[in-house]
Design an enzyme around this catalytic site. Structure first.
Site, PDB file in Angstrom:
ATOM      1  N   THR A  23      24.560  27.900 -22.726  1.00 30.01           N
ATOM      2  CA  THR A  23      23.456  26.952 -22.606  1.00 30.01           C
ATOM      3  C   THR A  23      24.017  25.551 -22.868  1.00 30.01           C
ATOM      4  OG1 THR A  23      21.128  26.573 -23.085  1.00 30.01           O
ATOM      5  CG2 THR A  23      22.498  27.106 -24.988  1.00 30.01           C
ATOM      6  N   CYS A  29      16.997  20.573 -29.319  1.00 29.13           N
ATOM      7  CA  CYS A  29      16.722  21.999 -29.113  1.00 29.13           C
ATOM      8  C   CYS A  29      17.714  22.841 -29.922  1.00 29.13           C
ATOM      9  CB  CYS A  29      16.887  22.378 -27.648  1.00 29.13           C
ATOM     10  SG  CYS A  29      15.795  21.495 -26.526  1.00 29.13           S
ATOM     11  N   HIS A  46      17.221  29.560 -25.916  1.00 31.82           N
ATOM     12  CA  HIS A  46      17.226  28.091 -26.033  1.00 31.82           C
ATOM     13  C   HIS A  46      15.779  27.637 -26.251  1.00 31.82           C
ATOM     14  CE1 HIS A  46      18.746  24.052 -24.138  1.00 31.82           C
ATOM     15  NE2 HIS A  46      17.650  23.824 -24.823  1.00 31.82           N
TER      16      HIS A  46
END
Lengths: 160, 206
Positions: A23, A29, A46
């Site tokens: 990711t 995040c 995520h």
């Protein structure tokens, strides 16, 4: 060529035996990796916000709480055993120095706190972590070995 | 009629937003032109309503290093204004403002950061001033903040802020050209849904 599976924002992917889950550029995040070494099963989640709250948002992977719960449910269906799971987290940066501090100013920190709280409530321990500070991180989980790597701009790649 | 999601915007409303983008961007280009002493144009603005991942794809490689100046809007409109610029655009600014070449993007000196913040501040406030006088909305701007980092990480901030109640974000985009060269910069206006209703009401669109 090695199999690379990319995980988007508010997204989760599972794979087993081989391949890399990746990711890109986690800012505020959080990326959460789950790995069952016995059956070489890995997941990478995520999330972007700490809590689902009252809303009836259908995108469960957007939030720490619903995202972790749904990932665990799916991993269970694939044969993962919770007490074997190795979890690592990365992200939760504060990209901009926002005034006031409250609200969304420290969203990264709130994300990190809540991810840890939810994992703990599920009886899972965080065995590797690279969170906070003010830079983005790309996170990779090598499903063949369970190794987790984090890379950031201008810094050498490190293993969590 | 008030809308509840970005997708409910009709063609007329989207056109109005493009017009706002074009007037705001034009004013910002003029301001930029006078600081840099160069001809600055803005390409036709776009209005994009996209999912989180589509929005990132639209802007470029998530791991690309960019500089971004971030301002929060409050008052009658709420949302975010973000001026994103690539290394080549930043280099052009460094060269024209400070006479510097080959700055280290990840270790900017204080004077370099100040120059970028100043540029961002001027560009964003001229954009908003033009928009306010066109629409009659009162907008307050926060102190501009600079970050130089991966595009994806930078965009996670507006995405998290705007994505709380929506699975899409709306961006009014615009790209500057300095002396005819497209140097990859993007002026992003990200209003929340309620602000769009305020704007349309002020402009008498029902």
């Amino acid at each position: 060529m090695e199999k690379k599976i990319s995980v988007g924002i508010a997204d989760m992917k599972i794979t087993r035996q081989e391949g890399t889950l990746i990711t890109y550029a986690l800012g505020s995040c959080i990326g959460i990796s789950f790995y069952d070494p016995m059956i070489k099963l890995g997941a990478l989640l995520h999330i972007m916000l700490p809590e689902k709250g009252r809303g009836n948002d259908s995108n469960v992977f957007k939030f720490a709480d619903s995202g972790i719960q749904e990932t665990l449910r799916k991993l269970g269906a694939y044969g993962a055993v919770k007490k074997r799971l190795v979890c690592k987290i990365a992200g939760g940066a504060k990209m901009f120095e926002m005034k006031g501090g409250g609200g969304l100013g420290n969203i990264g920190e709130r994300n990190a706190q809540n991810v840890k709280r939810v994992l703990m409530a599920e009886g899972l321990r965080v065995s590797g972590e690279d969170t906070g500070a003010n830079y983005a991180r790309t996170m990779l989980l090598d499903v063949a070995t369970g190794k987790v790597y984090v890379r950031s701009a201008g810094k050498p790649e490190r293993m969590l | 009629m008030a809308i509840k999601t970005y997708e409910e915007m009709n063609e007329l409303e989207i056109d109005i937003l493009k017009e706002i983008g074009s007037i705001g961007g034009g004013n910002a280009a003029t301001a930029l032109s006078s600081i840099l002493g160069a001809k600055v144009n803005m390409a036709l603005p776009g209005v994009e309503i996209l999912g989180f991942n589509e929005a990132l794809d639209h802007l470029g490689d998530p791991e690309e290093l960019v500089a971004a100046i971030f301002v929060e809007m409050s008052g009658e409109l709420s949302g975010i204004m973000l001026f994103v610029l690539t290394k080549e655009f930043s280099d052009e600014i460094m060269f024209r403002m400070l006479g510097k070449t080959n700055t280290d993007f990840l270790a900017l000196e204080e004077i370099d950061s100040s120059a970028l913040i100043e540029i961002g501040n001027i560009v964003i406030s001229s954009y908003i001033t033009a928009m306010s006088s066109l629409t009659g909305v009162d907008v307050e701007l926060s102190v501009p903040q600079l970050a130089v980092n991966m595009l994806g990480g930078i965009m996670s901030v507006p995405i998290a802020m705007m994505g709380q109640h929506s699975d899409r974000i709306m961006m009014i985009t615009g790209e500057f050209k300095i002396d005819g060269k497209a140097l990859n910069s993007n002026m992003l206006l990200l209003p929340d849904v309620e602000s769009l209703n305020v704007l349309m009401k002020k402009l008498g669109v029902e």
